[in-house]
Scaffold this motif. Structure first.
Motif, PDB file in Angstrom:
ATOM      1  N   LYS A 135       0.831  -1.214   0.000  1.00 39.48           N
ATOM      2  CA  LYS A 135       0.000   0.000   0.000  1.00 39.48           C
ATOM      3  C   LYS A 135       0.861   1.258   0.000  1.00 39.48           C
ATOM      4  O   LYS A 135       0.532   2.251  -0.658  1.00 39.48           O
ATOM      5  N   GLN A 136       1.974   1.210   0.726  1.00 39.75           N
ATOM      6  CA  GLN A 136       2.886   2.357   0.758  1.00 39.75           C
ATOM      7  C   GLN A 136       3.504   2.608  -0.610  1.00 39.75           C
ATOM      8  O   GLN A 136       3.650   3.760  -1.031  1.00 39.75           O
ATOM      9  N   ILE A 137       3.846   1.536  -1.315  1.00 39.82           N
ATOM     10  CA  ILE A 137       4.411   1.670  -2.664  1.00 39.82           C
ATOM     11  C   ILE A 137       3.417   2.357  -3.595  1.00 39.82           C
ATOM     12  O   ILE A 137       3.759   3.280  -4.341  1.00 39.82           O
ATOM     13  N   GLU A 138       2.154   1.899  -3.553  1.00 38.48           N
ATOM     14  CA  GLU A 138       1.110   2.497  -4.394  1.00 38.48           C
ATOM     15  C   GLU A 138       0.872   3.957  -4.027  1.00 38.48           C
ATOM     16  O   GLU A 138       0.742   4.818  -4.905  1.00 38.48           O
ATOM     17  N   CYS A 139       0.831   4.234  -2.736  1.00 35.68           N
ATOM     18  CA  CYS A 139       0.592   5.594  -2.253  1.00 35.68           C
ATOM     19  C   CYS A 139       1.715   6.534  -2.692  1.00 35.68           C
ATOM     20  O   CYS A 139       1.458   7.643  -3.168  1.00 35.68           O
ATOM     21  N   GLU A 140       2.957   6.099  -2.537  1.00 40.56           N
ATOM     22  CA  GLU A 140       4.107   6.927  -2.919  1.00 40.56           C
ATOM     23  C   GLU A 140       4.125   7.212  -4.417  1.00 40.56           C
ATOM     24  O   GLU A 140       4.442   8.318  -4.839  1.00 40.56           O
ATOM     25  N   SER A 141       3.770   6.202  -5.203  1.00 38.27           N
ATOM     26  CA  SER A 141       3.732   6.376  -6.658  1.00 38.27           C
ATOM     27  C   SER A 141       2.699   7.428  -7.050  1.00 38.27           C
ATOM     28  O   SER A 141       2.961   8.298  -7.891  1.00 38.27           O
ATOM     29  N   ASN A 142       1.523   7.366  -6.423  1.00 34.70           N
ATOM     30  CA  ASN A 142       0.476   8.348  -6.711  1.00 34.70           C
ATOM     31  C   ASN A 142       0.920   9.761  -6.316  1.00 34.70           C
ATOM     32  O   ASN A 142       0.692  10.729  -7.052  1.00 34.70           O
ATOM     33  N   ILE A 143       1.538   9.869  -5.152  1.00 36.29           N
ATOM     34  CA  ILE A 143       2.011  11.176  -4.666  1.00 36.29           C
ATOM     35  C   ILE A 143       3.037  11.760  -5.630  1.00 36.29           C
ATOM     36  O   ILE A 143       2.969  12.950  -5.996  1.00 36.29           O
ATOM     37  N   GLU A 144       3.993  10.949  -6.052  1.00 39.91           N
ATOM     38  CA  GLU A 144       5.053  11.422  -6.956  1.00 39.91           C
ATOM     39  C   GLU A 144       4.486  11.883  -8.288  1.00 39.91           C
ATOM     40  O   GLU A 144       4.900  12.916  -8.826  1.00 39.91           O
ATOM     41  N   GLN A 145       3.525  11.135  -8.828  1.00 39.64           N
ATOM     42  CA  GLN A 145       2.921  11.513 -10.113  1.00 39.64           C
ATOM     43  C   GLN A 145       2.144  12.824 -10.010  1.00 39.64           C
ATOM     44  O   GLN A 145       2.230  13.684 -10.892  1.00 39.64           O
ATOM     45  N   LEU A 146       1.407  12.974  -8.921  1.00 46.26           N
ATOM     46  CA  LEU A 146       0.601  14.187  -8.754  1.00 46.26           C
ATOM     47  C   LEU A 146       1.476  15.421  -8.507  1.00 46.26           C
ATOM     48  O   LEU A 146       1.172  16.511  -9.000  1.00 46.26           O
ATOM     49  N   ILE A 147       2.567  15.239  -7.769  1.00 49.90           N
ATOM     50  CA  ILE A 147       3.457  16.382  -7.493  1.00 49.90           C
ATOM     51  C   ILE A 147       4.209  16.803  -8.755  1.00 49.90           C
ATOM     52  O   ILE A 147       4.329  18.007  -9.041  1.00 49.90           O
ATOM     53  N   THR A 148       4.704  15.848  -9.525  1.00 49.36           N
ATOM     54  CA  THR A 148       5.399  16.198 -10.776  1.00 49.36           C
ATOM     55  C   THR A 148       4.427  16.833 -11.769  1.00 49.36           C
ATOM     56  O   THR A 148       4.817  17.671 -12.589  1.00 49.36           O
ATOM     57  N   LYS A 150       2.338  18.927 -11.016  1.00 47.31           N
ATOM     58  CA  LYS A 150       2.234  20.332 -10.618  1.00 47.31           C
ATOM     59  C   LYS A 150       3.391  21.175 -11.157  1.00 47.31           C
ATOM     60  O   LYS A 150       3.437  22.383 -10.957  1.00 47.31           O
ATOM     61  N   GLY A 151       4.332  20.521 -11.841  1.00 48.24           N
ATOM     62  CA  GLY A 151       5.426  21.263 -12.457  1.00 48.24           C
ATOM     63  C   GLY A 151       6.797  21.007 -11.850  1.00 48.24           C
ATOM     64  O   GLY A 151       7.796  21.561 -12.326  1.00 48.24           O
ATOM     65  N   PHE A 152       6.879  20.176 -10.823  1.00 49.07           N
ATOM     66  CA  PHE A 152       8.184  19.856 -10.234  1.00 49.07           C
ATOM     67  C   PHE A 152       8.880  18.810 -11.101  1.00 49.07           C
ATOM     68  O   PHE A 152       8.275  17.819 -11.505  1.00 49.07           O
ATOM     69  N   GLN A 153      10.172  19.049 -11.369  1.00 52.09           N
ATOM     70  CA  GLN A 153      10.907  18.162 -12.263  1.00 52.09           C
ATOM     71  C   GLN A 153      11.112  16.774 -11.663  1.00 52.09           C
ATOM     72  O   GLN A 153      10.954  15.768 -12.356  1.00 52.09           O
ATOM     73  N   ASN A 162       2.847   6.578  10.166  1.00 50.54           N
ATOM     74  CA  ASN A 162       2.276   7.801  10.739  1.00 50.54           C
ATOM     75  C   ASN A 162       2.957   9.081  10.282  1.00 50.54           C
ATOM     76  O   ASN A 162       2.713  10.146  10.855  1.00 50.54           O
ATOM     77  N   SER A 163       3.821   8.991   9.289  1.00 48.89           N
ATOM     78  CA  SER A 163       4.531  10.173   8.808  1.00 48.89           C
ATOM     79  C   SER A 163       4.924   9.982   7.354  1.00 48.89           C
ATOM     80  O   SER A 163       4.862   8.872   6.823  1.00 48.89           O
ATOM     81  N   ALA A 164       5.320  11.093   6.754  1.00 44.75           N
ATOM     82  CA  ALA A 164       5.746  11.029   5.355  1.00 44.75           C
ATOM     83  C   ALA A 164       6.800  12.100   5.098  1.00 44.75           C
ATOM     84  O   ALA A 164       6.812  13.153   5.735  1.00 44.75           O
ATOM     85  N   SER A 165       7.686  11.796   4.165  1.00 37.45           N
ATOM     86  CA  SER A 165       8.702  12.754   3.725  1.00 37.45           C
ATOM     87  C   SER A 165       8.624  12.862   2.210  1.00 37.45           C
ATOM     88  O   SER A 165       8.421  11.862   1.519  1.00 37.45           O
ATOM     89  N   VAL A 166       8.762  14.070   1.716  1.00 40.42           N
ATOM     90  CA  VAL A 166       8.729  14.300   0.274  1.00 40.42           C
ATOM     91  C   VAL A 166       9.966  15.113  -0.095  1.00 40.42           C
ATOM     92  O   VAL A 166      10.190  16.202   0.437  1.00 40.42           O
ATOM     93  N   ILE A 167      10.771  14.562  -0.986  1.00 38.82           N
ATOM     94  CA  ILE A 167      11.964  15.252  -1.468  1.00 38.82           C
ATOM     95  C   ILE A 167      11.657  15.779  -2.863  1.00 38.82           C
ATOM     96  O   ILE A 167      11.260  15.019  -3.753  1.00 38.82           O
ATOM     97  N   VAL A 168      11.795  17.076  -3.055  1.00 42.31           N
ATOM     98  CA  VAL A 168      11.507  17.673  -4.365  1.00 42.31           C
ATOM     99  C   VAL A 168      12.696  18.501  -4.838  1.00 42.31           C
ATOM    100  O   VAL A 168      13.423  19.085  -4.034  1.00 42.31           O
ATOM    101  N   LYS A 169      12.871  18.530  -6.140  1.00 41.30           N
ATOM    102  CA  LYS A 169      13.923  19.357  -6.711  1.00 41.30           C
ATOM    103  C   LYS A 169      13.404  20.792  -6.768  1.00 41.30           C
ATOM    104  O   LYS A 169      12.401  21.082  -7.435  1.00 41.30           O
TER     105      LYS A 169
END
Length: 202
Positions: A135-148, A150-153, A162-169
């Motif tokens: 479930k975490q793999i699926e969730c992370e994939s969705n998050i990454e697709q939606l954030i990119t 938005k224009g992030f490379q 209970n927590s999450a980290s997002v690394i963006v360029k």
């Protein structure tokens, strides 16, 4: 003088006898613990393995340290035409580290499930851990697709229980961009914004 000496010897004997009794009692308890460990050795090993793997997965998922880029450096030295930028190298290495940690965790958990020595509760916990990772793999994939979208490379999401980290360029996130990222993570994972950490990588 003789009476005092005799009294001293008697006290010494009493203390020695008390010490012997304490040692005997301690040895008896230790023997019982040893017997318990020997009888339940297999289950204890299995349970310990699951705990160690879960801890390792959590630490690897945190990704608060800089991923190793030894292999990437070796590849770039072989073919300069395919040299990655520092940011690209970072995200590539981080993604590989995350995948490696998951593969190792899945492998060990599957071994626990397939083991004839593991008790049913331990196997059930292993099944739960595998489902959680999936479930975490699926969730992370969705998050990454939606954030990119938005224009992030580049983006890398790391979701824990209970927590999450997002690394963006980025060379500097605006307040509305931070809000957008946290909203996406919250909608996909249900993790409260205060437990979401955003890391910028230029």
């Amino acid at each position: 003088m003789t009476d005092n000496k005799m009294k001293t010897n008697e006290k010494g004997k009493i203390k020695i006898e008390e010490l012997k009794e304490k040692v005997k009692t301690f040895c008896g308890k230790f023997k019982n613990v040893g017997t318990f460990i020997m009888k339940n050795k297999k289950n204890i090993i299995v349970c310990t393995s699951v705990l160690v793997i879960c801890g390792a997965v959590y630490l690897n998922y945190s990704l608060f340290h800089k991923p190793q880029d030894t292999q990437a450096g070796t590849d770039s030295s072989i073919d300069d035409s395919n040299t990655l930028s520092p940011a690209e190298e970072y995200f590539s290495s981080a993604a590989l580290s995350r995948q490696k940690a998951r593969d190792e965790a899945m492998q060990v958990l599957q071994q626990v499930i397939d083991s004839s020595d593991a008790v049913e509760q331990v196997k059930s916990d292993a099944y739960t851990s595998i489902n959680t990772i999936a479930k975490q793999i699926e969730c992370e994939s969705n998050i990454e697709q939606l954030i990119t979208a938005k224009g992030f490379q580049q983006c890398l999401a790391v979701v824990n229980e209970n927590s999450a980290s997002v690394i963006v360029k980025s060379d500097g996130l605006l307040a509305n961009e931070v809000a957008q990222i946290k909203e996406i993570v919250y909608e996909q994972s249900g993790i409260h914004p205060k437990d979401i950490k955003i890391i910028e990588k230029s």
